[in-house]
Design a protein around this motif. Structure first.
Motif, PDB file in Angstrom:
ATOM      1  N   ASP A  17     107.331 -46.430   6.752  1.00 55.21           N
ATOM      2  CA  ASP A  17     108.737 -46.637   7.110  1.00 55.21           C
ATOM      3  C   ASP A  17     109.132 -48.095   6.905  1.00 55.21           C
ATOM      4  O   ASP A  17     108.295 -48.962   6.626  1.00 55.21           O
ATOM      5  N   GLU A  18     110.422 -48.385   7.064  1.00 53.24           N
ATOM      6  CA  GLU A  18     110.948 -49.721   6.775  1.00 53.24           C
ATOM      7  C   GLU A  18     110.306 -50.794   7.662  1.00 53.24           C
ATOM      8  O   GLU A  18     109.976 -51.886   7.195  1.00 53.24           O
TER       9      GLU A  18
ATOM     10  N   ASN B 107     109.352 -39.430   2.320  1.00 50.42           N
ATOM     11  CA  ASN B 107     108.819 -39.762   3.639  1.00 50.42           C
ATOM     12  C   ASN B 107     108.851 -41.250   3.972  1.00 50.42           C
ATOM     13  O   ASN B 107     108.289 -41.668   4.974  1.00 50.42           O
ATOM     14  N   GLY B 108     109.491 -42.057   3.120  1.00 48.77           N
ATOM     15  CA  GLY B 108     109.542 -43.496   3.388  1.00 48.77           C
ATOM     16  C   GLY B 108     109.523 -44.290   2.098  1.00 48.77           C
ATOM     17  O   GLY B 108     110.316 -44.047   1.192  1.00 48.77           O
ATOM     18  N   TYR B 109     108.563 -45.230   2.020  1.00 52.15           N
ATOM     19  CA  TYR B 109     108.471 -46.084   0.828  1.00 52.15           C
ATOM     20  C   TYR B 109     107.019 -46.294   0.437  1.00 52.15           C
ATOM     21  O   TYR B 109     106.134 -46.403   1.300  1.00 52.15           O
TER      22      TYR B 109
ATOM     23  N   ASN C 146     104.218 -44.028   1.618  1.00 54.25           N
ATOM     24  CA  ASN C 146     104.989 -43.271   2.619  1.00 54.25           C
ATOM     25  C   ASN C 146     105.073 -43.984   3.969  1.00 54.25           C
ATOM     26  O   ASN C 146     104.854 -43.376   5.027  1.00 54.25           O
TER      27      ASN C 146
ATOM     28  N   GLN D  58     116.296 -42.345  -0.520  1.00 55.70           N
ATOM     29  CA  GLN D  58     116.428 -43.293   0.586  1.00 55.70           C
ATOM     30  C   GLN D  58     117.577 -44.254   0.261  1.00 55.70           C
ATOM     31  O   GLN D  58     117.975 -44.411  -0.893  1.00 55.70           O
TER      32      GLN D  58
END
Length: 758
Positions: free
Chosen positions: A462-463, A437-439, A460, A389
């Motif tokens: 998102d921001e 898949n994200g953070y 997983n 990312q």
């Protein structure tokens, strides 16, 4: 160092034991004092068990932690967690019925329990291996139950037992038994400080036995904790009645305030209203660093720390940093927080320095505030072949959202672009680690004195979801944390989730499920702080009235340079202030024993207009070459004048301290080490130092101070003579000067050594 039988004990307690034996022997045999004891004590060795904190890491050993090679009655159990930084070794007998000793590294929170089992032979669990797992490995932070045995050692540094602490509390009584007094009288918690939580817990328990309770009040001026006071302010039906310290003090407190409650209330006001902290008298509430928008360093100079979001900086900004550092002779250092710090600026130089840095878009880094410091990042997917990312862009977004947000304590964050965790996000108050898949979001970690590993909150996401959860987490922390409480201890004392799982489950219920029904308020308050963000240094630079607050002397445009107040020495091509001498050495603990100017002829001197001196703070004036501090206590309608030099370390800083009162006595707290001085007569409230004071009166609009001649004041308080020098320069006695000798000889009982200076 304690030496016995060719064995050196690297602990304090054995040394104290030896000193106790020695003092009794000398008292009886050499001095002939009747000690009313049958036989003299002797020293035959000491228990080496101890719990310490080394470089922020808990370490402990107890009992037989290194059995001899030929000892066959040994069975070892080892816990080795290199990822968590925890190592534990417990040594049992072969049968597993007795704990003989152990070594604990990284998590020693159950030391007292294990030490007692090893030394007193307590009964072990059916499966002794249960003792091996550290409390932190159980998925939640647990507080070890303190032993009620009065012989249990609580402070290994000073060999203080629970019984001795309890006796101290009883002797002090419920009214006087504060944590500060208990530590001072028992010596527990005055060594490495690692046992202070245990001392506080014992104090709480003993006070309850006496029908009293451990106060959570901010200070003598507010009978509320910080969360309680925050709740009173934020829920007041008339916000205009609680929008200043004076109004809050009148409504919920008493007295003048102090160096504890003023910054706490200042932080509450900033967290709710977010006005410029230097405006409308709020500068009088700020600790020295916030009042100067810069961290005060040794010798009274300041650091300049621009914000570098995510560690991303342009070539133009780097060039300007270099030009500014070279122009003002500032020591430059790249920090672990991925930004550049410039050290050694005088306060009067700060607006000019920030004007130059602001020209290339550099903003205040809030290194001086209890606020978000930085969001550290690795280069992520933009450069690194392992990144999944864009961690830099997300770090910049997070830092720009929360910059300037005032909180109970400082906050740090980080974003790592992959599982390799180069940004060390799990050691931050809140950290994000990128996944495909994200953070993954981690909460409640910190470094410092008591390092804490952050706990996994969500995976997983998102921001935008990360931001939503962080808004609520930070908001909940701001509303409910104690004064100067980091997120890690605050999070640890939160209740468990409804179905168990520790405080992290409670946070999920509050932040995700809105179990307390406050998510709308948390969202609204955070958005207000984001919308009202202002770069504090940009506000100063563009406003002449705010710039004037950084003028060095009220009564003249003349400046005294940093070199006139402390010697600067070369270190690898850069300048830094000379080392402070150790306490008790020349150039420290400067203390006149009585009125040094008692024989001097004095006259009233005008030092400025009333309007020149800001209310409820100190201001500096220059008299000859001497710096004096003038305090306008508007609340009391009183004025005071003292030397500006703190006698502890001979730094010219007292005018920057917070003023208030101690049980009705007007005082100032030195900004360097918070030493308390009475403003009326200059005596130290928490020690034996003192200040020289001068009478003040107001005539019309003029502030008048009764002073001896400039020559006489310079002889004692002149900046040149009190300037701290490098130790190799030596120290001379000021009585070599004829005028100084005449003044000093005129004061009965005052020795020249009292005023030894370089």
């Amino acid at each position: 160092i304690a030496l016995y039988n060719n064995f050196i004990y690297g602990l304090i307690a054995p040394g104290y034991d030896m000193a106790g034996v020695c003092s009794k022997v000398i008292a009886k045999e050499e001095l002939g004092i009747d000690l009313n004891i049958d036989e003299l004590p002797s020293f035959t060795g000491a228990d080496l068990s101890t719990k310490l904190k080394l470089l922020g890491c808990d370490v402990a050993s107890f009992g037989e932690n290194q059995p001899k090679p030929d000892d066959t009655d040994v069975s070892n159990l080892v816990w080795n967690d290199p990822l968590g930084g925890i190592y534990r070794k417990l040594i049992f007998n072969k049968a597993g019925t007795r704990l003989r000793g152990g070594i604990l590294v990284g998590d020693a929170s159950d030391y007292s329990k294990l030490h007692a089992l090893a030394m007193k032979g307590g009964e072990l669990p059916e499966n002794p291996a249960i003792l091996l797992a550290p409390p932190s490995a159980r998925g939640e932070v647990e507080e070890e139950e303190l032993s009620t045995d009065p012989n249990t050692q609580i402070c290994s540094c000073n060999d203080v037992t629970r019984g001795q602490i309890a006796d101290t509390i009883k002797e002090l009584g419920a009214e006087k038994a504060t944590l500060k007094e208990v530590k001072a009288c028992s010596k527990a918690g005055t060594g490495c400080g690692g046992c202070e939580p245990d001392v506080k817990a014992i104090l709480k328990q003993e006070l309850e036995k006496m029908g009293a309770s451990l106060s959570n009040h901010l200070c003598e001026h507010f009978a509320y904790s910080r969360p309680e006071l925050m709740a009173l302010v934020r829920t007041d039906s008339d916000p205009s009645s609680v929008d200043s310290f004076e109004k809050i003090l009148a409504k919920h407190g008493k007295g003048d305030g102090c160096e504890i409650c003023k910054p706490a209330v200042g932080s509450i006001l900033a967290s709710i209203y977010n006005g410029v902290i230097l405006d409308e008298g709020r500068d009088s509430l700020q600790d020295t660093n916030d009042r100067s928008l810069a961290n005060m360093q040794r010798g009274g100079s300041y650091s300049v720390v621009p914000r570098v979001p995510g560690g991303e900086i342009t070539a133009e900004q780097l060039i300007q940093l270099g030009k500014t550092a070279k122009k003002y002779g500032l020591y430059s250092k790249i920090t672990g927080a991925q930004r550049v710090d410039l050290f050694g600026a005088a306060k009067y130089q700060l607006p000019d320095i920030w004007e130059e840095l602001g020209s290339v878009g550099l903003e205040s880094g809030h290194a001086y505030g209890k606020a978000l410091r930085t969001v550290k990042s690795c280069v992520g997917s933009t450069w690194c072949r392992y990144g999944v990312q864009d961690s830099v862009s997300f770090a910049v977004r997070v830092e720009n959202r929360y910059k300037g947000v005032r909180s109970p304590h400082k906050m740090k964050s980080a974003v790592s672009g992959c599982i390799r965790e180069c940004a060390e996000a799990q050691g931050k108050d809140f950290g994000m680690i990128a996944t495909e898949n994200g953070y993954n979001l981690y909460l409640g970690g910190n470094g410092g004195t008591n390092p804490v590993h952050a706990q996994l909150f969500a995976t997983n996401i998102d921001e935008d979801t990360v931001i939503k959860y962080l808004d609520r987490y930070i908001g909940y922390y701001i509303l409910t944390a104690d004064r100067l409480e980091r997120t890690a201890p605050w999070q640890a004392r939160l209740p468990n989730g409804k179905n168990g799982g520790g405080p992290i489950e409670h946070l999920k219920e509050v932040i995700i499920e809105d179990s307390l029904g406050i998510c709308d308020e948390l969202d609204r308050r955070m958005q207000h702080l984001v919308d009202t963000y202002h770069d504090e240094w940009a506000e100063v630079v563009k406003d002449p009235a705010r710039r004037a607050k950084f003028k060095q002397f009220i009564n003249t445009d003349e400046n005294q340079t940093r070199e006139q107040m402390i010697e600067f020495v070369d270190m690898r091509g850069q300048l830094r202030p000379a080392n402070w001498p150790a306490d008790g050495q020349p150039q420290t603990n400067w203390k006149p024993e009585e009125d040094v100017f008692s024989r001097s002829e004095k006259t009233w001197k005008s030092v400025g207009k009333v309007s020149d001196f800001a209310p409820n703070v100190g201001s500096t004036i220059l008299y000859g070459e001497s710096q004096l501090a003038v305090f306008n206590n508007e609340k009391r309608g009183e004025w005071y004048c003292t030397q500006n030099m703190c006698p502890h370390k001979q730094a010219f800083v007292l005018s920057q301290g917070i003023i208030g009162d101690d049980s009705g006595t007007p005082k100032v707290a030195c900004p360097l080490h918070k030493k308390q001085f009475a403003l009326e007569d200059g005596h130290q409230l928490d020690g034996d130092l003192s200040l020289i004071t001068f009478p003040v009166k107001i005539v019309g609009d003029n502030v008048m101070v009764e002073l001896p001649s400039e020559e006489e004041v310079n002889a004692i308080l002149g900046t040149h003579g009190l300037r701290v020098k490098h130790s190799s320069s030596g120290c001379v006695d000021i009585s070599n000067d004829p005028l100084e000798k005449e003044i000093l000889n005129g004061v009965a009982g005052l020795t020249n050594a009292t005023f030894a200076r370089t």
